[in-house]
Design an enzyme around this catalytic site. Structure first.
Site, short mmCIF file in Angstrom:
data_model
loop_
_atom_site.label_atom_id
_atom_site.label_comp_id
_atom_site.label_asym_id
_atom_site.label_seq_id
_atom_site.Cartn_x
_atom_site.Cartn_y
_atom_site.Cartn_z
N ARG A 99 0.83 -1.21 0.00
CA ARG A 99 0.00 0.00 0.00
C ARG A 99 0.86 1.26 0.00
NH1 ARG A 99 -4.79 -2.54 1.66
NH2 ARG A 99 -6.34 -1.22 2.55
N ARG A 182 -10.37 6.64 4.01
CA ARG A 182 -9.57 5.62 3.34
C ARG A 182 -9.19 6.05 1.93
NH1 ARG A 182 -13.30 0.86 3.58
NH2 ARG A 182 -11.64 -0.46 2.82
P1 AMP Z 1 -8.52 -3.88 3.18
O1 AMP Z 1 -9.38 -5.03 3.52
O2 AMP Z 1 -7.40 -4.20 2.23
O3 AMP Z 1 -9.31 -2.66 2.74
O4 AMP Z 1 -7.76 -3.45 4.53
C1 AMP Z 1 -8.49 -3.05 5.68
C2 AMP Z 1 -7.60 -2.24 6.58
O5 AMP Z 1 -6.49 -3.06 7.02
C3 AMP Z 1 -6.95 -1.02 5.97
O6 AMP Z 1 -7.80 0.12 5.97
C4 AMP Z 1 -5.74 -0.84 6.88
O7 AMP Z 1 -6.12 -0.31 8.14
C5 AMP Z 1 -5.31 -2.28 7.10
N1 AMP Z 1 -4.39 -2.74 6.05
C6 AMP Z 1 -4.59 -3.74 5.15
N2 AMP Z 1 -3.54 -3.89 4.34
C7 AMP Z 1 -2.64 -2.96 4.71
C8 AMP Z 1 -1.34 -2.58 4.24
N3 AMP Z 1 -0.76 -3.20 3.20
N4 AMP Z 1 -0.71 -1.57 4.87
C9 AMP Z 1 -1.26 -0.95 5.93
N5 AMP Z 1 -2.48 -1.21 6.41
C10 AMP Z 1 -3.17 -2.22 5.80
#
Ligand code: AMP
Length: 229
Positions: A99, A182
């Protein structure tokens, strides 16, 4: 399957990029099935840790609910573990990781240690207002994490998971004000796209349209041999 999986002997390490709610998770699962390789979603791993009530889960809960990124060290360690356990032999679909440019650099360094490299990065392009619409309708099973959308892929019975009967909930970070947060985080990390573009690994795919159409576009982008970049 709309078209056959090409029999190309390659290490399919694919990074899927795109805003939250672009459909990365859904499409990553399908692509993972297509190639018989795992989907590595750091979001799922972190939600698992929370569901288990582990120390890690407790540490990341507030940051996740606010829609912010957890620290690079945490997610890099999660991915490192997966790369070491042998499950990614043949490739993996990285979903929600990297990310940040720091995470992308760490991924490259880890892969280099294993004599491997990212094969392709695919950006699913979806405009911001569509992102808000999609995320606010998203529901997730509180037991098995299967995802639904109240409009585009509703469960057979309202608020009940088709697969396991679990209760469907809205993720705390899918509330409209959190989605905006986000999206801001996502746009701040735009250099990540440039990182893969600079390495000539990037393909852009229109993320708008029917799930099957978007999937076909993604599969074509991933199938390509690389000489057509
Ligand atoms: P997602 O399901 O990919 O939208 O991830 C949900 C949440 O998990 C994000 O909003 C972050 O808080 C955390 N998260 C997931 N992947 C990452 C990453 N690669 N780096 C940092 N935070 C992450």
């Amino acid at each position: 399957m709309p078209f056959a999986v090409p029999k190309v002997d390659r290490d399919r390490l694919v990074v899927l990029l795109g805003p939250p709610g672009a459909g990365k998770g859904t499409q990553a699962k399908r692509l993972a099935q297509r190639y018989g390789i795992p989907q590595l979603s750091t979001g799922d791993m972190l939600r698992d840790a929370r569901a288990k009530g582990s120390e890690l889960g407790k540490r990341v809960a507030a940051v996740m609910d606010a829609g912010h990124l957890v620290s690079d060290d945490i997610v890099i360690a999660l991915i490192e573990e997966k790369l070491a356990d042998g499950s990614t032999k043949g490739g993996a679909i990285f979903d929600g990781f990297p990310r940040t440019v720091a995470q992308a650099e760490a991924l490259d360094a880890m892969l280099t240690r294993h004599g491997r490299h990212v094969d392709r990065a695919v950006l699913m392009y979806v405009p911001d207002d569509e992102v808000v619409r999609r995320n606010s309708g998203r529901r997730m099973c509180s037991k098995c994490q299967r995802t639904y959308h109240v409009e585009f892929s509703p469960p057979k019975v309202a608020d009940v998971c088709d697969a396991c009967g679990g209760e469907l909930i809205q993720r705390a970070d899918d509330r409209p004000e959190k989605i905006r947060a986000r999206l801001e985080v996502y746009h701040r990390e735009a250099p990540l796209v440039g990182y893969y573009e600079g390495k000539k690994l990037l393909r852009r795919v229109d993320g708008i349209g029917l799930l099957d159409d978007v999937y076909d576009r993604l599969a074509r982008a991933v199938d390509g041999n690389g000489d057509d970049r």
